[in-house]
Design a protein around this motif. Structure first.
Motif, PDB file in Angstrom:
ATOM      1  N   ILE A   1       5.745  13.615   0.706  1.00  0.00           N
ATOM      2  CA  ILE A   1       6.528  12.777   1.620  1.00  0.00           C
ATOM      3  C   ILE A   1       5.747  12.548   2.917  1.00  0.00           C
ATOM      4  O   ILE A   1       5.697  11.432   3.452  1.00  0.00           O
ATOM      5  N   VAL A   2       5.115  13.614   3.418  1.00  0.00           N
ATOM      6  CA  VAL A   2       4.302  13.494   4.637  1.00  0.00           C
ATOM      7  C   VAL A   2       3.143  12.531   4.410  1.00  0.00           C
ATOM      8  O   VAL A   2       2.847  11.674   5.264  1.00  0.00           O
ATOM      9  N   ILE A   3       2.493  12.633   3.249  1.00  0.00           N
ATOM     10  CA  ILE A   3       1.370  11.744   2.924  1.00  0.00           C
ATOM     11  C   ILE A   3       1.841  10.294   2.869  1.00  0.00           C
ATOM     12  O   ILE A   3       1.166   9.380   3.382  1.00  0.00           O
ATOM     13  N   ILE A   4       3.002  10.050   2.263  1.00  0.00           N
ATOM     14  CA  ILE A   4       3.540   8.686   2.166  1.00  0.00           C
ATOM     15  C   ILE A   4       3.842   8.127   3.556  1.00  0.00           C
ATOM     16  O   ILE A   4       3.514   6.971   3.865  1.00  0.00           O
ATOM     17  N   LEU A   5       4.442   8.954   4.400  1.00  0.00           N
ATOM     18  CA  LEU A   5       4.760   8.507   5.764  1.00  0.00           C
ATOM     19  C   LEU A   5       3.491   8.217   6.563  1.00  0.00           C
ATOM     20  O   LEU A   5       3.435   7.245   7.332  1.00  0.00           O
ATOM     21  N   LEU A   6       2.464   9.051   6.385  1.00  0.00           N
ATOM     22  CA  LEU A   6       1.195   8.814   7.071  1.00  0.00           C
ATOM     23  C   LEU A   6       0.556   7.512   6.604  1.00  0.00           C
ATOM     24  O   LEU A   6      -0.003   6.753   7.406  1.00  0.00           O
TER      25      LEU A   6
ATOM     26  N   ASN B   1       0.816  -1.222   0.000  1.00  0.00           N
ATOM     27  CA  ASN B   1       0.000   0.000   0.000  1.00  0.00           C
ATOM     28  C   ASN B   1       0.845   1.266   0.000  1.00  0.00           C
ATOM     29  O   ASN B   1       0.475   2.270  -0.607  1.00  0.00           O
ATOM     30  N   THR B   2       1.999   1.212   0.668  1.00  0.00           N
ATOM     31  CA  THR B   2       2.890   2.380   0.655  1.00  0.00           C
ATOM     32  C   THR B   2       3.420   2.621  -0.754  1.00  0.00           C
ATOM     33  O   THR B   2       3.469   3.761  -1.227  1.00  0.00           O
ATOM     34  N   LEU B   3       3.807   1.535  -1.440  1.00  0.00           N
ATOM     35  CA  LEU B   3       4.273   1.685  -2.828  1.00  0.00           C
ATOM     36  C   LEU B   3       3.171   2.222  -3.735  1.00  0.00           C
ATOM     37  O   LEU B   3       3.436   3.006  -4.650  1.00  0.00           O
TER      38      LEU B   3
ATOM     39  N   VAL C   1      -4.260  12.759  -2.865  1.00  0.00           N
ATOM     40  CA  VAL C   1      -3.180  12.855  -3.854  1.00  0.00           C
ATOM     41  C   VAL C   1      -3.748  13.212  -5.234  1.00  0.00           C
ATOM     42  O   VAL C   1      -3.216  14.073  -5.948  1.00  0.00           O
ATOM     43  N   LEU C   2      -4.837  12.549  -5.613  1.00  0.00           N
ATOM     44  CA  LEU C   2      -5.448  12.808  -6.920  1.00  0.00           C
ATOM     45  C   LEU C   2      -6.011  14.228  -7.013  1.00  0.00           C
ATOM     46  O   LEU C   2      -6.017  14.824  -8.090  1.00  0.00           O
ATOM     47  N   LEU C   3      -6.480  14.775  -5.890  1.00  0.00           N
ATOM     48  CA  LEU C   3      -6.954  16.164  -5.885  1.00  0.00           C
ATOM     49  C   LEU C   3      -5.814  17.130  -6.219  1.00  0.00           C
ATOM     50  O   LEU C   3      -6.028  18.151  -6.872  1.00  0.00           O
ATOM     51  N   TYR C   4      -4.602  16.806  -5.771  1.00  0.00           N
ATOM     52  CA  TYR C   4      -3.433  17.606  -6.148  1.00  0.00           C
ATOM     53  C   TYR C   4      -3.252  17.581  -7.673  1.00  0.00           C
ATOM     54  O   TYR C   4      -2.819  18.564  -8.275  1.00  0.00           O
ATOM     55  N   GLY C   5      -3.563  16.442  -8.279  1.00  0.00           N
ATOM     56  CA  GLY C   5      -3.463  16.345  -9.733  1.00  0.00           C
ATOM     57  C   GLY C   5      -4.484  17.221 -10.437  1.00  0.00           C
ATOM     58  O   GLY C   5      -4.161  17.895 -11.422  1.00  0.00           O
ATOM     59  N   LEU C   6      -5.734  17.212  -9.956  1.00  0.00           N
ATOM     60  CA  LEU C   6      -6.758  18.088 -10.542  1.00  0.00           C
ATOM     61  C   LEU C   6      -6.364  19.551 -10.393  1.00  0.00           C
ATOM     62  O   LEU C   6      -6.566  20.362 -11.298  1.00  0.00           O
ATOM     63  N   SER C   7      -5.808  19.877  -9.241  1.00  0.00           N
ATOM     64  CA  SER C   7      -5.339  21.250  -9.019  1.00  0.00           C
ATOM     65  C   SER C   7      -4.231  21.617  -9.999  1.00  0.00           C
ATOM     66  O   SER C   7      -4.189  22.738 -10.516  1.00  0.00           O
ATOM     67  N   ALA C   8      -3.332  20.669 -10.271  1.00  0.00           N
ATOM     68  CA  ALA C   8      -2.234  20.928 -11.211  1.00  0.00           C
ATOM     69  C   ALA C   8      -2.754  21.244 -12.600  1.00  0.00           C
ATOM     70  O   ALA C   8      -2.145  22.014 -13.348  1.00  0.00           O
TER      71      ALA C   8
ATOM     72  N   SER D   1       3.586   5.569  -5.930  1.00  0.00           N
ATOM     73  CA  SER D   1       3.420   5.592  -7.388  1.00  0.00           C
ATOM     74  C   SER D   1       2.474   6.710  -7.814  1.00  0.00           C
ATOM     75  O   SER D   1       2.737   7.420  -8.792  1.00  0.00           O
ATOM     76  N   PHE D   2       1.386   6.888  -7.075  1.00  0.00           N
ATOM     77  CA  PHE D   2       0.437   7.943  -7.443  1.00  0.00           C
ATOM     78  C   PHE D   2       0.995   9.336  -7.172  1.00  0.00           C
ATOM     79  O   PHE D   2       0.731  10.275  -7.920  1.00  0.00           O
ATOM     80  N   THR D   3       1.781   9.488  -6.108  1.00  0.00           N
ATOM     81  CA  THR D   3       2.388  10.804  -5.857  1.00  0.00           C
ATOM     82  C   THR D   3       3.359  11.170  -6.984  1.00  0.00           C
ATOM     83  O   THR D   3       3.460  12.337  -7.365  1.00  0.00           O
ATOM     84  N   LEU D   4       4.062  10.167  -7.517  1.00  0.00           N
ATOM     85  CA  LEU D   4       4.977  10.439  -8.631  1.00  0.00           C
ATOM     86  C   LEU D   4       4.212  10.851  -9.888  1.00  0.00           C
ATOM     87  O   LEU D   4       4.617  11.767 -10.613  1.00  0.00           O
ATOM     88  N   LEU D   5       3.086  10.191 -10.164  1.00  0.00           N
ATOM     89  CA  LEU D   5       2.270  10.554 -11.321  1.00  0.00           C
ATOM     90  C   LEU D   5       1.748  11.990 -11.187  1.00  0.00           C
ATOM     91  O   LEU D   5       1.781  12.772 -12.153  1.00  0.00           O
TER      92      LEU D   5
END
Length: 401
Positions: free
Chosen positions: A99-104, A71-73, A133-140, A77-81
């Motif tokens: 990084i904070v999201i991945i650690l959480l 699940n961490t991977l 994470v996906l919301l960050y993508g929509l924002s981008a 993967s989605f944060t990289l996308l």
């Protein structure tokens, strides 16, 4: 017939791995400004298969691998996308937040696996984290400057659908302790069918985005001067001819300025070509601060520029030229702390019977600019003044004195 979850995970892993490897071989063929976003996208695609492969082996390998690492991977993967999308659209770097999201995600999976074991809790946690994470993508995509392209809309639709599916999955996950990740259900079928389609469609959309960016860059390079960012001579010729045709058709005035930076060779000789390039860019900046939005600035070559002025008669063109000349005198340009004055000789020409096409308008205005040079530089000279002077120098019989 039951939906076999483990098979779906393995299929998704295989498809994603093939797409990621295929894309990795094409990265070097893209322009440098697109290579880093594509590399991030490839990394995201290549990490995702390992996550699905580990998830598919639940109950066959230790929980720390099939749950925590898997699940961490997936989150990585989605944060990289999403980071690839943000880099593509030059959005602010959110690496620390990711990084904070991945650690959480990792900490939450450990707690919900070993401290308070709960499959429902793990599904809700990962679904909510991936949605963020996906919301960050929509924002981008939708907070980027400039118009949104059709490929960007396609990628955004894929991200938005993924958010809806993740939130629905979180809301509908039963609380029974008897459920398993590999239990077949309609929701599981939707999740993993979409998971296998998303890499294909989203990657296609992302590559189309890169293709459109390449086309825009090629168009810009074909029309603009690469150093100063103003139109090049070829584009200026096309735009000027259109402006002249429109002026003749509607009976409107049109004028043209030719501006030449004074003592530019001295700047290059004394300070080097790098400083000369900076001087050219600063000169364009100063002219841009005075010219109107409808005016067209282009670089003819070297230190010579042309400014096309639609709906402008000679008197108004001379007035604008004087404002540019004064603004240059008042503006600062320094080299290593030493002020370096930027001055220009400016020729003014206006469309009329004597200058009825671009060729004659450029030629006569260029003559006027050289008259300004001969008169002492940092001056303005109108082409009409040369013609008047020429007519005074000719006697009634047509002989020059």
């Amino acid at each position: 017939m039951d939906f076999h979850i483990s098979t779906a995970m393995q299929l998704t892993a295989t498809i994603t791995l093939i797409i990621g490897m295929a894309l990795a071989f094409t990265t070097s063929g893209y322009p440098r400004n697109l290579q880093y976003p594509i590399q991030l996208w490839v990394r995201g695609l290549l990490i995702q298969p390992f996550s699905y492969a580990l998830l598919s082996m639940r109950e066959q390998i230790p929980d720390w691998l099939s749950i925590v690492v898997a699940n961490t991977l997936l989150v990585v993967s989605f944060t990289l996308l999403i980071q690839a999308l943000r880099e593509y659209n030059h959005r602010p770097d959110r690496r620390l937040a990711f990084i904070v999201i991945i650690l959480l995600a990792a900490a939450g999976e450990i707690l919900l696996t070993y401290v308070w074991p709960s499959l429902q809790g793990r599904i809700i946690l990962i679904s909510l984290i991936l949605s963020i994470v996906l919301l960050y993508g929509l924002s981008a995509i939708y907070r980027a400057p400039g118009p949104i392209t059709q490929p960007e809309h396609l990628v955004a639709i894929m991200l938005g659908a993924a958010i809806v599916i993740m939130l629905t999955r979180a809301a509908l996950t039963p609380s029974s302790s008897s459920i398993f990740l590999t239990t077949s259900s309609i929701m599981q079928g939707v999740v993993f069918t979409y998971a296998s389609l998303m890499p294909v469609i989203a990657t296609s959309g992302f590559l189309l985005m890169c293709g459109e960016r390449m086309n825009k860059d090629l168009t810009r390079l074909a029309t603009l001067d690469p150093l100063t960012g103003v139109f090049n001579r070829r584009t200026m010729t096309e735009l000027a001819n259109k402006a002249i045709a429109a002026s003749k058709r509607h009976g409107r005035a049109l004028s043209l300025l030719i501006l030449d930076i004074d003592h530019f060779k001295r700047i290059n000789d004394q300070f080097g070509h790098e400083v000369g390039d900076l001087a050219l860019c600063r000169f364009v900046e100063c002219v841009g601060e005075v010219m109107r939005e409808s005016d067209i600035l282009a670089r003819l070559g070297g230190e010579e520029f042309v400014l096309i002025l639609p709906d402008t008669n000679e008197k108004a063109a001379i007035s604008l030229a004087e404002r540019i000349r004064k603004h240059l005198c008042d503006s600062e340009f320094t080299v290593s702390g030493w002020p370096l004055p930027l001055r220009a000789s400016i020729g003014v020409g206006s469309l009329g019977p004597a200058m009825s096409n671009l060729e004659t308008l450029l030629r006569e205005t260029d003559h006027a600019m050289y008259e300004a040079k001969r008169a002492g530089r940092n001056r303005i000279f109108a082409a009409s003044a040369i013609r008047r002077q020429s007519s005074l120098d000719i006697d009634p019989d047509g002989a020059t004195p």
